[in-house]
Design an enzyme around this catalytic site. Structure first.
Site, PDB file in Angstrom:
ATOM      1  N   HIS A 106      26.911  26.565  82.211  1.00  0.00           N
ATOM      2  CA  HIS A 106      28.415  25.758  81.353  1.00  0.00           C
ATOM      3  C   HIS A 106      28.725  25.978  80.766  1.00  0.00           C
ATOM      4  O   HIS A 106      29.309  25.381  80.011  1.00  0.00           O
ATOM      5  CB  HIS A 106      27.224  24.484  81.371  1.00  0.00           C
ATOM      6  CG  HIS A 106      26.713  23.637  82.712  1.00  0.00           C
ATOM      7  ND1 HIS A 106      25.879  22.092  82.114  1.00  0.00           N
ATOM      8  CD2 HIS A 106      26.925  23.914  84.112  1.00  0.00           C
ATOM      9  CE1 HIS A 106      25.174  22.057  83.536  1.00  0.00           C
ATOM     10  NE2 HIS A 106      25.917  22.716  85.032  1.00  0.00           N
ATOM     11  N   SER A 174      16.891  16.608  82.189  1.00  0.00           N
ATOM     12  CA  SER A 174      16.811  15.294  83.506  1.00  0.00           C
ATOM     13  C   SER A 174      17.385  15.181  84.481  1.00  0.00           C
ATOM     14  O   SER A 174      16.652  14.432  85.807  1.00  0.00           O
ATOM     15  CB  SER A 174      17.469  14.290  82.984  1.00  0.00           C
ATOM     16  OG  SER A 174      19.452  14.675  83.641  1.00  0.00           O
TER      17      SER A 174
HETATM   18  N1  APR Z   1      11.420  17.764  74.648  1.00  0.00           N
HETATM   19  C1  APR Z   1      11.307  17.686  75.469  1.00  0.00           C
HETATM   20  N2  APR Z   1      12.495  17.645  76.493  1.00  0.00           N
HETATM   21  C2  APR Z   1      13.245  16.747  75.905  1.00  0.00           C
HETATM   22  C3  APR Z   1      12.646  16.373  74.786  1.00  0.00           C
HETATM   23  C4  APR Z   1      12.572  17.148  73.578  1.00  0.00           C
HETATM   24  N3  APR Z   1      12.092  16.956  72.208  1.00  0.00           N
HETATM   25  N4  APR Z   1      13.806  15.351  73.575  1.00  0.00           N
HETATM   26  C5  APR Z   1      14.712  14.846  75.355  1.00  0.00           C
HETATM   27  N5  APR Z   1      14.583  15.866  76.110  1.00  0.00           N
HETATM   28  C6  APR Z   1      14.839  15.217  78.215  1.00  0.00           C
HETATM   29  C7  APR Z   1      14.887  14.266  78.589  1.00  0.00           C
HETATM   30  O1  APR Z   1      13.244  13.690  78.630  1.00  0.00           O
HETATM   31  C8  APR Z   1      16.013  14.037  79.285  1.00  0.00           C
HETATM   32  O2  APR Z   1      15.195  14.657  80.739  1.00  0.00           O
HETATM   33  O3  APR Z   1      15.393  16.279  77.990  1.00  0.00           O
HETATM   34  C9  APR Z   1      16.511  15.745  78.877  1.00  0.00           C
HETATM   35  C10 APR Z   1      17.911  15.871  78.503  1.00  0.00           C
HETATM   36  O4  APR Z   1      18.896  15.029  80.022  1.00  0.00           O
HETATM   37  P1  APR Z   1      20.291  14.919  79.847  1.00  0.00           P
HETATM   38  O5  APR Z   1      20.973  14.383  78.241  1.00  0.00           O
HETATM   39  O6  APR Z   1      20.474  14.541  81.471  1.00  0.00           O
HETATM   40  O7  APR Z   1      20.910  16.198  79.643  1.00  0.00           O
HETATM   41  P2  APR Z   1      20.557  17.674  80.118  1.00  0.00           P
HETATM   42  O8  APR Z   1      19.542  17.305  81.696  1.00  0.00           O
HETATM   43  O9  APR Z   1      20.840  18.731  79.611  1.00  0.00           O
HETATM   44  O10 APR Z   1      22.378  17.826  81.288  1.00  0.00           O
HETATM   45  C11 APR Z   1      22.682  18.385  82.310  1.00  0.00           C
HETATM   46  O11 APR Z   1      24.907  17.116  82.384  1.00  0.00           O
HETATM   47  O12 APR Z   1      26.029  16.162  81.264  1.00  0.00           O
HETATM   48  C12 APR Z   1      26.532  17.815  82.492  1.00  0.00           C
HETATM   49  O13 APR Z   1      27.127  19.342  80.926  1.00  0.00           O
HETATM   50  C13 APR Z   1      25.394  18.563  80.484  1.00  0.00           C
HETATM   51  O14 APR Z   1      24.565  20.434  80.800  1.00  0.00           O
HETATM   52  C14 APR Z   1      24.714  18.832  80.752  1.00  0.00           C
HETATM   53  C15 APR Z   1      24.265  18.468  82.469  1.00  0.00           C
END
Ligand code: APR
Length: 233
Positions: A106, A174
């Site tokens: 990304h 997520s």
């Molecule tokens: N340890 C492990 N997992 C964690 C922690 C932690 N301390 N804190 C949060 N999480 C998990 C949450 O449970 C969630 O499932 O990390 C995940 C974060 O999910 P998102 O906020 O959706 O982030 P991500 O999956 O990286 O999003 C993907 O979406 O908006 C776009 O470009 C953006 O790269 C991003 C993409």
């Protein structure tokens, strides 16, 4: 040890103090995706978009890698097999933790891109509308971050890595954004062992052979120690 392909998301940087997107109070609760993470939003209001990424660039620059970032770097350096890290994150905490050749699908906060000629250069701490491209002189500079509706980077290389994976691990994501959320299916198709490490079960948890729940700084460190055959101190 065979080939390990790892996909990380915002959750691996959460314990370094960087906000995730979809957790309670996350970035998408504070900002409209359409306004700050689409080409249309940038065309409509470049100052708003630069402001969003300038703030994230400053936060990311002040953050430190955590033990999960460092554990993955140790896996890369000490594992007999190839270890490939693909990240959805735009921070540089994997590299700060010692990882090499990280595929930022990304993009990165550290990069600037000319929307006119495609030139890339190191982004200044603060970008603003009308920034000139050092190569073509056009006022089309933008953060080198992949927005919704745009094609992620390195997809050919990522698909090649997945086709040869013996283990696929998804950490701190997520599973709501494709194509990254579909990588586990590619790994399953070649009978790789698939493991999800996350604070909560993701939307795609059922696609994994194994799920480990907990903070990345605990479960990733434990998992890496197991892969390396060492007991945690
Ligand atoms: N340890 C492990 N997992 C964690 C922690 C932690 N301390 N804190 C949060 N999480 C998990 C949450 O449970 C969630 O499932 O990390 C995940 C974060 O999910 P998102 O906020 O959706 O982030 P991500 O999956 O990286 O999003 C993907 O979406 O908006 C776009 O470009 C953006 O790269 C991003 C993409």
């Amino acid at each position: 040890m065979g080939k390990i392909v790892i996909l990380t998301g915002a959750g691996i940087s959460a314990e370094s103090g960087l906000g995730t997107f979809r957790d309670a109070g996350g970035l998408w609760a504070q900002h409209s995706i359409e306004d700050v993470a689409t080409p249309e939003g940038f065309a409509r209001n470049p100052a708003l978009v630069h402001g969003f990424y300038n703030a994230r660039r400053q936060q990311a620059a002040a953050a430190q890698p955590n033990s999960a970032h460092r554990a993955l770097a140790r896996l890369q350096s000490d594992c007999s097999g190839e270890v490939v890290i693909v990240t959805q994150n735009v921070d540089a905490l994997h590299e700060a933790g010692g990882a090499r050749d990280v595929l930022h699908m990304h993009g990165t906060l550290a990069g600037a891109l000319c929307a006119a000629c495609g030139h890339r250069w190191p982004a200044p701490d603060m970008m603003e509308p009308g920034e000139l491209c050092p190569r073509c002189g056009g006022a089309s500079a933008r953060p080198d971050v992949v927005w919704f509706g745009e094609m992620p980077y390195y997809m050919d290389r990522i698909m090649d890595h997945l086709a040869g994976a013996d283990i696929f691990a998804a950490i701190g994501t997520s599973g709501q954004v494709y194509p990254a959320a579909g990588f586990v299916q590619e790994a399953n198709a070649v009978n790789a062992h698939t493991v999800e490490m996350n604070l909560d079960r993701s939307y795609i948890a059922s696609a994994f052979d194994e799920t480990r729940l907990g903070p990345a700084t605990q479960i990733v460190v434990d998992w890496v120690a197991e892969q390396l055959g060492v007991t945690r101190a």
